[in-house]
Write an enzyme that holds these catalytic residues in place. Structure first.
Site, PDB file in Angstrom:
ATOM      1  N   ARG A  21       0.846  -1.208   0.000  1.00 51.45           N
ATOM      2  CA  ARG A  21       0.000   0.000   0.000  1.00 51.45           C
ATOM      3  C   ARG A  21       0.860   1.229   0.000  1.00 51.45           C
ATOM      4  O   ARG A  21       1.760   1.361   0.838  1.00 51.45           O
ATOM      5  CB  ARG A  21      -0.879   0.044   1.240  1.00 51.45           C
ATOM      6  CG  ARG A  21      -2.080  -0.799   1.044  1.00 51.45           C
ATOM      7  CD  ARG A  21      -3.081  -0.634   2.132  1.00 51.45           C
ATOM      8  NE  ARG A  21      -3.876  -1.839   2.093  1.00 51.45           N
ATOM      9  CZ  ARG A  21      -4.776  -2.184   2.965  1.00 51.45           C
ATOM     10  NH1 ARG A  21      -5.021  -1.414   3.998  1.00 51.45           N
ATOM     11  NH2 ARG A  21      -5.453  -3.297   2.830  1.00 51.45           N
ATOM     12  N   HIS A 113      -9.733   0.140   3.388  1.00 50.85           N
ATOM     13  CA  HIS A 113     -10.445   1.230   4.062  1.00 50.85           C
ATOM     14  C   HIS A 113      -9.718   2.560   3.939  1.00 50.85           C
ATOM     15  O   HIS A 113     -10.202   3.572   4.430  1.00 50.85           O
ATOM     16  CB  HIS A 113     -10.600   0.864   5.535  1.00 50.85           C
ATOM     17  CG  HIS A 113      -9.269   0.520   6.147  1.00 50.85           C
ATOM     18  ND1 HIS A 113      -8.621  -0.659   5.859  1.00 50.85           N
ATOM     19  CD2 HIS A 113      -8.460   1.213   6.956  1.00 50.85           C
ATOM     20  CE1 HIS A 113      -7.456  -0.671   6.498  1.00 50.85           C
ATOM     21  NE2 HIS A 113      -7.337   0.444   7.169  1.00 50.85           N
ATOM     22  N   LYS A 125      -2.548  -6.582  -3.890  1.00 51.95           N
ATOM     23  CA  LYS A 125      -2.403  -7.743  -3.022  1.00 51.95           C
ATOM     24  C   LYS A 125      -2.476  -8.987  -3.883  1.00 51.95           C
ATOM     25  O   LYS A 125      -3.300  -9.076  -4.792  1.00 51.95           O
ATOM     26  CB  LYS A 125      -3.554  -7.721  -2.022  1.00 51.95           C
ATOM     27  CG  LYS A 125      -3.574  -8.887  -1.083  1.00 51.95           C
ATOM     28  CD  LYS A 125      -4.590  -8.670   0.015  1.00 51.95           C
ATOM     29  CE  LYS A 125      -5.994  -8.771  -0.484  1.00 51.95           C
ATOM     30  NZ  LYS A 125      -6.962  -9.038   0.586  1.00 51.95           N
ATOM     31  N   ASP A 278     -13.019  -2.182  -0.112  1.00 54.09           N
ATOM     32  CA  ASP A 278     -12.976  -3.399  -0.924  1.00 54.09           C
ATOM     33  C   ASP A 278     -14.003  -4.439  -0.483  1.00 54.09           C
ATOM     34  O   ASP A 278     -13.978  -5.580  -0.966  1.00 54.09           O
ATOM     35  CB  ASP A 278     -11.569  -3.997  -0.933  1.00 54.09           C
ATOM     36  CG  ASP A 278     -11.067  -4.360   0.445  1.00 54.09           C
ATOM     37  OD1 ASP A 278     -11.509  -3.723   1.422  1.00 54.09           O
ATOM     38  OD2 ASP A 278     -10.238  -5.281   0.559  1.00 54.09           O
ATOM     39  N   ASP A 280     -14.612  -6.077   2.339  1.00 50.71           N
ATOM     40  CA  ASP A 280     -14.357  -7.220   3.224  1.00 50.71           C
ATOM     41  C   ASP A 280     -14.669  -6.914   4.686  1.00 50.71           C
ATOM     42  O   ASP A 280     -14.688  -7.815   5.507  1.00 50.71           O
ATOM     43  CB  ASP A 280     -12.927  -7.768   3.050  1.00 50.71           C
ATOM     44  CG  ASP A 280     -11.852  -6.729   3.266  1.00 50.71           C
ATOM     45  OD1 ASP A 280     -12.192  -5.564   3.553  1.00 50.71           O
ATOM     46  OD2 ASP A 280     -10.662  -7.079   3.123  1.00 50.71           O
ATOM     47  N   ARG A 281     -14.913  -5.639   5.013  1.00 52.98           N
ATOM     48  CA  ARG A 281     -15.239  -5.316   6.407  1.00 52.98           C
ATOM     49  C   ARG A 281     -16.732  -5.082   6.579  1.00 52.98           C
ATOM     50  O   ARG A 281     -17.425  -4.781   5.605  1.00 52.98           O
ATOM     51  CB  ARG A 281     -14.509  -4.043   6.836  1.00 52.98           C
ATOM     52  CG  ARG A 281     -13.020  -4.203   6.852  1.00 52.98           C
ATOM     53  CD  ARG A 281     -12.383  -2.988   7.490  1.00 52.98           C
ATOM     54  NE  ARG A 281     -10.945  -3.129   7.506  1.00 52.98           N
ATOM     55  CZ  ARG A 281     -10.144  -2.457   8.313  1.00 52.98           C
ATOM     56  NH1 ARG A 281     -10.661  -1.587   9.146  1.00 52.98           N
ATOM     57  NH2 ARG A 281      -8.838  -2.656   8.266  1.00 52.98           N
ATOM     58  N   THR A 343      -2.537 -10.468  13.579  1.00 53.34           N
ATOM     59  CA  THR A 343      -3.401  -9.592  12.794  1.00 53.34           C
ATOM     60  C   THR A 343      -3.220  -9.836  11.292  1.00 53.34           C
ATOM     61  O   THR A 343      -2.097  -9.965  10.814  1.00 53.34           O
ATOM     62  CB  THR A 343      -3.049  -8.128  13.129  1.00 53.34           C
ATOM     63  OG1 THR A 343      -3.397  -7.903  14.493  1.00 53.34           O
ATOM     64  CG2 THR A 343      -3.791  -7.161  12.237  1.00 53.34           C
ATOM     65  N   GLU A 363     -10.937  -7.671  15.245  1.00 53.21           N
ATOM     66  CA  GLU A 363     -11.553  -6.517  15.897  1.00 53.21           C
ATOM     67  C   GLU A 363     -11.758  -5.349  14.942  1.00 53.21           C
ATOM     68  O   GLU A 363     -12.502  -4.427  15.221  1.00 53.21           O
ATOM     69  CB  GLU A 363     -10.719  -6.066  17.098  1.00 53.21           C
ATOM     70  CG  GLU A 363      -9.231  -5.824  16.847  1.00 53.21           C
ATOM     71  CD  GLU A 363      -8.889  -4.716  15.909  1.00 53.21           C
ATOM     72  OE1 GLU A 363      -9.567  -3.663  15.982  1.00 53.21           O
ATOM     73  OE2 GLU A 363      -7.970  -4.878  15.099  1.00 53.21           O
ATOM     74  N   SER A 364     -11.053  -5.379  13.818  1.00 51.19           N
ATOM     75  CA  SER A 364     -11.093  -4.278  12.870  1.00 51.19           C
ATOM     76  C   SER A 364     -12.273  -4.411  11.908  1.00 51.19           C
ATOM     77  O   SER A 364     -12.219  -3.918  10.794  1.00 51.19           O
ATOM     78  CB  SER A 364      -9.788  -4.243  12.086  1.00 51.19           C
ATOM     79  OG  SER A 364      -9.539  -5.519  11.510  1.00 51.19           O
TER      80      SER A 364
HETATM   81  C1  VG1 Z   1      -5.588  -3.398   9.704  1.00 51.00           C
HETATM   82  C2  VG1 Z   1      -6.400  -4.158  10.726  1.00 51.00           C
HETATM   83  C3  VG1 Z   1      -6.309  -5.647  10.469  1.00 51.00           C
HETATM   84  C4  VG1 Z   1      -6.756  -5.944   9.023  1.00 51.00           C
HETATM   85  C5  VG1 Z   1      -5.956  -5.099   8.049  1.00 51.00           C
HETATM   86  C6  VG1 Z   1      -6.470  -5.250   6.636  1.00 51.00           C
HETATM   87  O1  VG1 Z   1      -4.223  -3.759   9.789  1.00 51.00           O
HETATM   88  O2  VG1 Z   1      -5.964  -3.852  12.041  1.00 51.00           O
HETATM   89  O3  VG1 Z   1      -7.089  -6.337  11.397  1.00 51.00           O
HETATM   90  O4  VG1 Z   1      -6.573  -7.295   8.718  1.00 51.00           O
HETATM   91  O5  VG1 Z   1      -6.054  -3.716   8.401  1.00 51.00           O
HETATM   92  O6  VG1 Z   1      -7.808  -4.854   6.560  1.00 51.00           O
HETATM   93  P1  VG1 Z   1      -3.140  -2.845  10.558  1.00 51.00           P
HETATM   94  O7  VG1 Z   1      -1.830  -3.510  10.325  1.00 51.00           O
HETATM   95  O8  VG1 Z   1      -3.246  -1.475   9.999  1.00 51.00           O
HETATM   96  O9  VG1 Z   1      -3.563  -2.861  12.002  1.00 51.00           O
HETATM   97  V1  VG1 Z   1      -8.480  -4.336   5.090  1.00 51.00           V
HETATM   98  O10 VG1 Z   1     -10.075  -4.247   5.224  1.00 51.00           O
HETATM   99  O11 VG1 Z   1      -7.239  -4.310   4.258  1.00 51.00           O
HETATM  100  O12 VG1 Z   1      -8.373  -5.469   4.005  1.00 51.00           O
HETATM  101 CO    CO Z   2     -10.909  -4.033   3.409  1.00 54.46          CO
END
Ligand code: VG1
Ligand code: CO
Length: 542
Positions: A21, A113, A125, A278, A280-281, A343, A363-364
């Site tokens: 990213r 996000h 990815k 995207d 997934d959340r 994570t 948790e995210s």
């Molecule tokens: C964050 C979240 C993690 C999640 C990742 C990708 O990572 O904490 O739980 O898997 O984003 O989410 P980080 O390293 O910033 O804490 V997303 O919706 O890319 O696909």
């Molecule tokens: Co996402």
């Protein structure tokens, strides 16, 4: 005709929590995307003649990088590329397409996000043939390759028309533009009782789904409004835009504040939900209630058997380490195996493949199951709706019943964004060095009983992942976790995860901020957050 282009490495292509990213302007440098793509193709093995899935969340640069990827896939010897119409594929739909069509792998273009637009973020990815994010072994190899890359190959062909369904040729390779929504809907129909949800909605149950101008819009319009009969207008912000309408497509109480306001306002709908860039959340709200993602995972695990796809029960559940222990209570009560991973969704893949877990979550705001190998925002929404349709209770009633049975994990995540990287590293290094001295320390009436750094030994392939977060466990069962984000694109983000458990007979109705106040103060005392960062309060609380 294949063209071989000479290049030199960019030394910053280390994939983070989910892929590479960077700012759009970084990706726009000549050869930048090409170097990363070629590094992927160079390490993933023998894909000659096989299928590659390509698509993204529609953000700025999506179309350009898709065209680049198609040309390079042709030059590298793929037999076929499947691409979502308009270049759009949600992350869970991409996972489904990879699995359904037996693809070798897929490239998902998204920064999830993170905001989009010319001054914002882009990402790439790589997902493997099981449909899930490449494991660390592969992402490490991609990174190593990117450090020494000196050439890439492509073909000199015109752009493919991404707006028309159907097949074309790019050099020797076939490109099929597909409609991924239909495949995704079919999968959801197998898992959930659409008739029951349809009846619920026909009975006047009101839903508001905020697609945040991101990728789930087309999927949500189709499923919620056309298949399930919710009135037009149920899905808002349903057209994907390259800059997500100028907002962060992050479904939390800061960026989805409009949805929160509605769900806590007069005449609130019965159910509110949103998903991210995207797709997934997921964010889950009921009338006057926000269900934290950790609680949602627990409630879904406890009730999944009410949906046809999970009627046979769960093989196990898994959560990432910083996710609250709410699902642990469910696993314990139902006698289910429980797994705790670092994570990032890539760590769930082996457990799902090995039938060791059925439902996983973070948790995210990520929840998913073994139906694909990614987290899946709309899946979580539909499972909630299926449960609501069967139980005929409100979201608030279901959660109250859940806490009364399993106890409640008060939980919050405090993010300190845009920190100077050196200061953030210093904070973590000092805290890491202090870990052995912490047990026995009393802070705000809380005593540390254990302090360690999380590492994960994958039970399936035996790989070890180190440095996955600093954990402080207190006598009361409360916990604080510190880690640095691996998805940001400017400076560093410190995440502090705070949690406290109250058993079924404890206080059940405290405000989270009140329940966690002492832990928040202890976190600052122990890690010196203000001293290191100059910040007195977090940027975002979720
Ligand atoms: C964050 C979240 C993690 C999640 C990742 C990708 O990572 O904490 O739980 O898997 O984003 O989410 P980080 O390293 O910033 O804490 V997303 O919706 O890319 O696909
Ligand atoms: Co996402």
């Amino acid at each position: 005709m294949t063209l071989t282009i000479t290049t030199t490495p960019f030394l910053d292509q280390k994939p983070g929590t989910s892929g590479l990213r960077k700012k759009v302007r970084v990706f726009q440098q000549p050869h930048y995307a090409e170097n990363f793509l070629q590094s992927v193709f160079d390490v993933i093995g023998d894909f000659g003649g096989q299928t590659l899935v390509v698509g993204g969340d529609g953000r700025y640069l999506n179309r350009e990088v898709i065209q680049t990827t198609i040309r390079m896939a042709a030059a590298n010897g793929f037999g076929r590329v499947l691409v979502g119409i308009g270049g759009i594929l949600s992350t869970p739909a991409a996972s489904n397409v990879i699995r359904k069509y037996g693809a070798f792998g897929g490239l998902i273009l998204s920064a999830s996000h993170n905001p989009g637009g010319v001054d914002e973020d882009f990402g790439i990815k790589y997902n493997i043939g099981n449909g899930g994010p490449a494991p660390e072994k592969i992402t490490d190899a991609i990174y190593a390759r990117s450090m020494i890359i000196d050439q890439y190959v492509t073909v000199d062909t015109p752009d493919v028309d991404l707006e028309q369904l159907g097949e074309t040729k790019v050099a020797e390779m076939t490109v099929a533009v597909i409609d991924p929504v239909t495949d995704y809907v079919k999968l959801m129909e197998q898992l959930f009782d659409f008739d029951a949800i349809r009846k619920l909605i026909a009975g006047g149950f009101r839903i508001r789904f905020d697609a945040m101008h991101a990728v789930t819009g087309p999927y949500a319009h189709q499923i919620l409004e056309r298949c399930l009969g919710a009135p037009a207008g149920t899905v808002v912000n349903g057209t994907p835009l390259p800059d997500f309408g100028g907002h962060h497509p992050d479904p939390n109480m800061v960026h989805a504040h409009e949805l929160f306001a509605r769900m806590f306002g007069a005449d609130a709908p019965d159910f509110g939900a949103a998903s991210d860039g995207d797709g997934d959340r997921n964010l889950i709200l009921g009338r006057n209630i926000f269900v934290t993602p950790s609680d949602s995972l627990a409630a879904l695990a406890a009730n999944a058997h009410l949906a046809p796809g999970y009627a046979g029960g769960l093989k196990g559940v898994a959560r990432s380490m910083p996710t609250s222990g709410a699902v642990d209570q469910v696993a314990h009560a139902l006698g289910l195996p429980l797994h705790e991973t670092p994570t990032g969704w890539k760590f769930f893949g082996n457990l799902l493949d090995a039938n060791m877990a059925t439902i996983c979550g973070e948790e995210s705001a990520g929840t998913g199951s073994d139906h694909v190998r990614e987290k899946d925002g709309l899946w979580a929404v539909l499972l909630w709706l299926n449960i609501l349709a069967v139980r005929r209770q409100s979201v608030a009633e279901i959660m109250a019943g859940h806490w009364a049975r399993f106890g409640r994990n008060y939980y919050a995540r405090h993010d300190y964004e845009g920190l100077e990287s050196a200061a953030a590293e210093q904070l973590i290094n000092e805290l890491r060095a202090a870990l052995p001295t912490l047990p026995g320390r009393k802070m705000k009436g809380l005593t540390v009983v254990k302090a360690d750094e999380f590492e994960y030994l994958d039970p399936v392939d035996g790989s070890l992942s180190r440095n996955q977060g600093l954990r402080l466990l207190f006598e009361s069962g409360a916990r604080i976790v510190f880690r640095l984000s691996g998805t940001g694109t400017s400076g560093a983000t410190l995440r502090v995860y705070l949690e406290r458990f109250e058993g079924p007979d404890g206080i059940l109705n405290a405000e989270t901020s009140v329940a966690l106040a002492d832990l928040v103060a202890a976190a600052d005392d122990l890690a010196g957050i203000t001293r290191h960062t100059g910040r007195k309060s977090p940027t975002v609380i979720t």
